[in-house]
Structures are given as C-alpha cells and as structure tokens.
Scaffold this motif. Structure first.
Motif, PDB file in Angstrom:
ATOM      1  N   GLN A 107      39.278  32.723  35.977  1.00 40.97           N
ATOM      2  CA  GLN A 107      39.262  34.243  36.353  1.00 40.97           C
ATOM      3  C   GLN A 107      40.637  34.591  36.370  1.00 40.97           C
ATOM      4  O   GLN A 107      41.327  34.130  37.220  1.00 40.97           O
ATOM      5  CB  GLN A 107      38.355  34.618  37.495  1.00 40.97           C
ATOM      6  CG  GLN A 107      36.736  34.128  37.284  1.00 40.97           C
ATOM      7  CD  GLN A 107      36.057  34.699  38.560  1.00 40.97           C
ATOM      8  OE1 GLN A 107      36.264  35.454  39.254  1.00 40.97           O
ATOM      9  NE2 GLN A 107      34.480  34.018  38.511  1.00 40.97           N
ATOM     10  N   TYR A 108      40.912  35.939  35.962  1.00 46.22           N
ATOM     11  CA  TYR A 108      42.350  36.449  36.112  1.00 46.22           C
ATOM     12  C   TYR A 108      41.912  37.665  37.076  1.00 46.22           C
ATOM     13  O   TYR A 108      41.197  38.294  36.472  1.00 46.22           O
ATOM     14  CB  TYR A 108      42.707  36.556  34.729  1.00 46.22           C
ATOM     15  CG  TYR A 108      43.131  35.293  34.011  1.00 46.22           C
ATOM     16  CD1 TYR A 108      42.170  34.579  33.357  1.00 46.22           C
ATOM     17  CD2 TYR A 108      44.366  34.762  34.241  1.00 46.22           C
ATOM     18  CE1 TYR A 108      42.356  33.415  32.758  1.00 46.22           C
ATOM     19  CE2 TYR A 108      44.612  33.508  33.569  1.00 46.22           C
ATOM     20  CZ  TYR A 108      43.474  32.957  33.091  1.00 46.22           C
ATOM     21  OH  TYR A 108      43.537  31.451  32.202  1.00 46.22           O
ATOM     22  N   PHE A 109      43.006  37.966  38.004  1.00 48.96           N
ATOM     23  CA  PHE A 109      42.828  39.093  39.053  1.00 48.96           C
ATOM     24  C   PHE A 109      43.773  40.256  38.387  1.00 48.96           C
ATOM     25  O   PHE A 109      44.772  39.968  38.051  1.00 48.96           O
ATOM     26  CB  PHE A 109      42.968  38.404  40.341  1.00 48.96           C
ATOM     27  CG  PHE A 109      41.988  37.636  40.721  1.00 48.96           C
ATOM     28  CD1 PHE A 109      41.805  36.377  40.434  1.00 48.96           C
ATOM     29  CD2 PHE A 109      40.924  38.409  41.619  1.00 48.96           C
ATOM     30  CE1 PHE A 109      40.807  35.780  40.999  1.00 48.96           C
ATOM     31  CE2 PHE A 109      39.729  37.659  42.174  1.00 48.96           C
ATOM     32  CZ  PHE A 109      39.628  36.286  41.782  1.00 48.96           C
ATOM     33  N   GLY A 110      43.420  41.465  38.956  1.00 46.41           N
ATOM     34  CA  GLY A 110      44.083  42.441  38.695  1.00 46.41           C
ATOM     35  C   GLY A 110      45.206  42.365  40.073  1.00 46.41           C
ATOM     36  O   GLY A 110      44.614  41.734  41.063  1.00 46.41           O
TER      37      GLY A 110
END
Lengths: 118, 113
Positions: A107-110
């Motif tokens: 998962q890649y976050f803002g």
C-alpha cells in the motif's frame, strides 16, 4: 513512482458540517483505502474499495461513508462532523491481486489531511 | 484477531549507534509483513515487504528480517535524517479476498548528533 494525492493538507470544520475528503492515485491501482491515525491508536481502517463502485467497511466505519465513481478517485465523507472525528486522515492505494504477484498488496499512502472539527 | 506489537515505543540513539526495532505479530496466516517510515505530519512511506521466515531486505542503513513470530528492523550507524516513526503492518491470508493491513503503533526513533 506511485503518486497518491489528497485534496487538502489541513482542514477546519464546524460540528455538524458535511465534510468531503478526496484522494486521487495515478497508477491505475485497483484497491484504495481510507485510514485515520490517532496518537496511541495507530492507523485504523475506515473503508476500502477494491473496484469502482465497490466498497467494504473497515474497522471503524461509523459516522463515515465513501464514494468511488472512478478508478483513480476515492472520497471519504463525514455526514455530520463531530469533534471526535478530529484526526489525521490517510488515503492509500495498492495494485490489487493479479500479475504483479505478492507485491500487489503493498500500500502506498498520500500525504494526509489533518482535520480539526470545532 | 490479528495483532501487531512494536517495541520500544520510543528510541533515542547517538549518531552511529546501531540498534534494532522489534515488531511482534500474531496472525492466522501471513501473506506479508510491511515496514513503513513516517515523518511528522506526513503519510507513511513504504520501505520493505517480507513474505517468508528467513527473508531479509536491505536499503541503505536499514535491514529488515522476518521470523515466524516477529520482524526486526536493524539500523546500522544511523544518522539524524533517519529520525522518524517506523511502522510495521501485517496482511493475513484471507479466504475470499481482502487486502487489509493491521498496523502496529510504531517506534518513534530520534538520532542525535
């Protein structure tokens, strides 16, 4: 590089207002997530979506709803903001199962939205 | 219920003083364990994914290892710019799909000159 953007870095709203938080990812990811982060409690999942117009409740969905009309955009809605919803809100995305194998679950976050409800 | 416990909660190191952060987990079946770095006021930044016991991954001064019950993030000769909160998360193998991560509450690392 994956890029996840959120509509606001800081937001101040009044109790009872309807609040919209928007998240956009540019990597054609299938899955998108909304978390809130509070000191001592860590990240808690509010809602997630694994496809356009599909959504599932996370661990703390009460008081929130979501919308995913387009693949790249996932919105979090606070129907009637309350002071206990003051928090850091984080959006994330992941590729989803498919040809990428196990890496699809990363998962890649803002950058986050710091919401204060007064 | 999946659980992730990180220790210590906070760690203060001198520049160059190597140490390790611990992430203990209980999960019915592990699909992957993830390490993130988070700077104050920002979103978590992905560092590593580990999938099976015995696996190791390295990035600059960081090395992550995995056993059947825990993961370690080793920091070798840290620098002040390594100061951040380090988060650990697990993803279980779920029947019927799902892509949820369970996060620990993090270790806040401060590296001083």
């Amino acid at each position: 590089d994956v890029k996840v953007t959120q509509s606001s870095r800081y937001l101040v709203k009044r109790t009872g207002e309807k609040v919209f938080l928007e998240c956009v990812q540019d990597m054609d990811h299938e899955n998108m997530f909304w978390y809130r982060q509070d000191p001592g409690l860590g990240l808690r999942l509010i809602y997630f979506s694994y496809d356009v117009k599909m959504k599932e409740k996370g661990d703390i969905p009460e008081g929130y709803s979501v919308s995913r009309e387009k693949k790249e955009r996932f919105s979090l809605i606070l129907e009637s903001a309350s002071t206990n919803q003051t928090s850091m809100y984080l959006c994330a995305s992941s590729l989803g199962p498919g040809l990428a194998g196990l890496a699809a679950y990363e998962q890649y976050f803002g950058p986050g939205t710091r919401l204060t409800v007064t | 219920e999946d659980q992730v416990t990180q220790s210590p909660e906070a760690l203060r190191l001198q520049e160059g003083e190597s140490s390790s952060l611990n992430c203990s987990y209980t999960v019915s079946g592990l699909r992957g364990l993830f390490w993130y770095r988070q700077d104050p006021g920002k979103g978590p930044e992905f560092l590593f994914t580990l999938y099976s016991a015995g696996e190791e991954k390295e990035k600059e001064r960081l090395k992550a290892t995995l056993t059947k019950k825990e993961s370690f993030l080793h920091i070798t000769a840290p620098k002040p710019e390594d100061s951040a909160t380090y988060l650990c998360a697990v993803q279980p193998i779920l029947t019927g799909g799902g892509n949820k991560l369970t996060f620990g509450t993090g270790t806040q690392l401060k590296v001083e000159l």
